[in-house]
Every structure is written in structure tokens, then in C-alpha cells.
Design a protein around this motif. Sequence first.
Motif, PDB file in Angstrom:
ATOM      1  N   ALA A 120       0.680  -1.264  -0.092  1.00  0.00           N
ATOM      2  CA  ALA A 120       0.090  -0.084  -0.060  1.00  0.00           C
ATOM      3  C   ALA A 120       0.634   1.151   0.089  1.00  0.00           C
ATOM      4  N   VAL A 121       1.818   1.360   0.915  1.00  0.00           N
ATOM      5  CA  VAL A 121       2.610   2.528   0.879  1.00  0.00           C
ATOM      6  C   VAL A 121       3.525   2.698  -0.100  1.00  0.00           C
ATOM      7  N   PRO A 122       4.141   1.746  -1.006  1.00  0.00           N
ATOM      8  CA  PRO A 122       4.900   2.152  -2.235  1.00  0.00           C
ATOM      9  C   PRO A 122       3.900   2.648  -3.221  1.00  0.00           C
ATOM     10  N   VAL A 123       2.731   1.945  -3.330  1.00  0.00           N
ATOM     11  CA  VAL A 123       1.710   2.270  -4.361  1.00  0.00           C
ATOM     12  C   VAL A 123       1.338   3.794  -4.118  1.00  0.00           C
ATOM     13  N   ALA A 124       0.959   4.093  -3.000  1.00  0.00           N
ATOM     14  CA  ALA A 124       0.636   5.767  -2.595  1.00  0.00           C
ATOM     15  C   ALA A 124       1.961   6.479  -3.067  1.00  0.00           C
ATOM     16  N   LEU A 125       3.091   6.210  -2.781  1.00  0.00           N
ATOM     17  CA  LEU A 125       4.234   6.986  -3.146  1.00  0.00           C
ATOM     18  C   LEU A 125       4.142   7.027  -4.822  1.00  0.00           C
ATOM     19  N   VAL A 126       4.145   6.072  -5.331  1.00  0.00           N
ATOM     20  CA  VAL A 126       4.105   6.246  -7.009  1.00  0.00           C
ATOM     21  C   VAL A 126       2.797   7.225  -7.357  1.00  0.00           C
ATOM     22  N   LEU A 127       1.689   6.697  -6.748  1.00  0.00           N
ATOM     23  CA  LEU A 127       0.550   7.727  -7.269  1.00  0.00           C
ATOM     24  C   LEU A 127       0.655   9.048  -6.896  1.00  0.00           C
ATOM     25  N   LEU A 128       1.490   9.392  -5.751  1.00  0.00           N
ATOM     26  CA  LEU A 128       1.744  10.900  -5.343  1.00  0.00           C
ATOM     27  C   LEU A 128       2.770  11.387  -6.497  1.00  0.00           C
ATOM     28  N   ALA A 129       3.616  10.558  -6.782  1.00  0.00           N
ATOM     29  CA  ALA A 129       4.601  11.134  -7.572  1.00  0.00           C
ATOM     30  C   ALA A 129       4.188  11.456  -9.126  1.00  0.00           C
ATOM     31  N   LEU A 130       3.241  10.512  -9.429  1.00  0.00           N
ATOM     32  CA  LEU A 130       2.708  10.748 -11.036  1.00  0.00           C
ATOM     33  C   LEU A 130       1.244  11.718 -10.871  1.00  0.00           C
ATOM     34  N   PHE A 131       0.541  11.588  -9.880  1.00  0.00           N
ATOM     35  CA  PHE A 131      -0.327  12.488 -10.171  1.00  0.00           C
ATOM     36  C   PHE A 131      -0.537  13.643  -9.016  1.00  0.00           C
ATOM     37  N   GLY A 132       0.527  13.888  -8.075  1.00  0.00           N
ATOM     38  CA  GLY A 132       0.772  14.738  -7.151  1.00  0.00           C
ATOM     39  C   GLY A 132      -0.448  15.631  -6.547  1.00  0.00           C
ATOM     40  N   PRO A 133      -0.748  16.654  -6.935  1.00  0.00           N
ATOM     41  CA  PRO A 133      -1.840  17.604  -5.800  1.00  0.00           C
ATOM     42  C   PRO A 133      -3.005  16.720  -5.918  1.00  0.00           C
ATOM     43  N   GLU A 134      -3.838  16.247  -6.984  1.00  0.00           N
ATOM     44  CA  GLU A 134      -4.673  15.661  -7.257  1.00  0.00           C
ATOM     45  C   GLU A 134      -4.844  14.634  -6.349  1.00  0.00           C
ATOM     46  N   PHE A 135      -3.907  13.545  -6.276  1.00  0.00           N
ATOM     47  CA  PHE A 135      -3.898  12.539  -5.370  1.00  0.00           C
ATOM     48  C   PHE A 135      -3.872  12.802  -3.913  1.00  0.00           C
ATOM     49  N   ALA A 136      -2.851  13.765  -3.716  1.00  0.00           N
ATOM     50  CA  ALA A 136      -2.941  14.193  -2.320  1.00  0.00           C
ATOM     51  C   ALA A 136      -4.263  14.894  -2.010  1.00  0.00           C
ATOM     52  N   ARG A 137      -4.994  15.761  -2.700  1.00  0.00           N
ATOM     53  CA  ARG A 137      -6.021  16.343  -2.366  1.00  0.00           C
ATOM     54  C   ARG A 137      -7.322  15.198  -2.159  1.00  0.00           C
ATOM     55  N   TRP A 138      -7.360  13.912  -2.712  1.00  0.00           N
ATOM     56  CA  TRP A 138      -8.019  12.844  -2.776  1.00  0.00           C
ATOM     57  C   TRP A 138      -7.773  12.195  -1.559  1.00  0.00           C
TER      58      TRP A 138
END
Length: 100
Positions: free
Chosen positions: A79-97
Motif C-alpha cells: 500500500a505505501v509504495p503504491v501511494a508513493l508512486v501515485l503521489l509522484a505521478l498525480f501529485g496534488p490531485e492524489f494528495a487532495r483525494w
Amino acid sequence: MTPTAPAPRLLAPTLAWLALLALTFASLLLGRWLHGSPALPWLVAAIVWLKGWLICRCFLEAPLAHPFIRRVLAGFVLAVPVALVLLALFGPEFARWATL
């Protein structure tokens, strides 16, 4: 009394602990050398996954657990590595979600 080799049951956790230390220092060096690089989040995610896998395998003894528990641990570690990659790819959108 003469020093002896570590007992076999202590060898695997000791090697895992040393590997965790090496991965921690490697992540520090990578962060320093690749600061701002687009590859850094992927490398950090891989290191986080590897460290989680080592902890589950060597310290939580996941291979001895029931298959359901092994799957839950594998999902938790992933879960954590996937979240890190999603955050790197989608940045603010993923962080806001992801905020509560």
C-alpha cells in the motif's frame, strides 16, 4: 570462554537487520544524489517495499502465517509504495483525494 558463531536462528534476523540498515543508508544517498529527479519516487517506493517485505518475512515470520494473514501483510506492505508512486505521478490531485 571463546567466541562462537551466532546461532543459526539469529543469523537470518541479523542479516535482515543489516540489510535494512544498508537500504536506509542507500535511500539517504539516493535522496542526496537524485534530488528532484523523476526516478527518485520510483526508487524510494522500491526500497520501501523491499524493507517492508524483509520485515514481514524475517521479523513477523509471514511465511509461517495462515495464507489469509500472508495476503493481508502483502497488501499492507504494498500500500505505501503504491501511494508513493501515485503521489509522484498525480501529485496534488492524489494528495487532495487522499486527505481526510
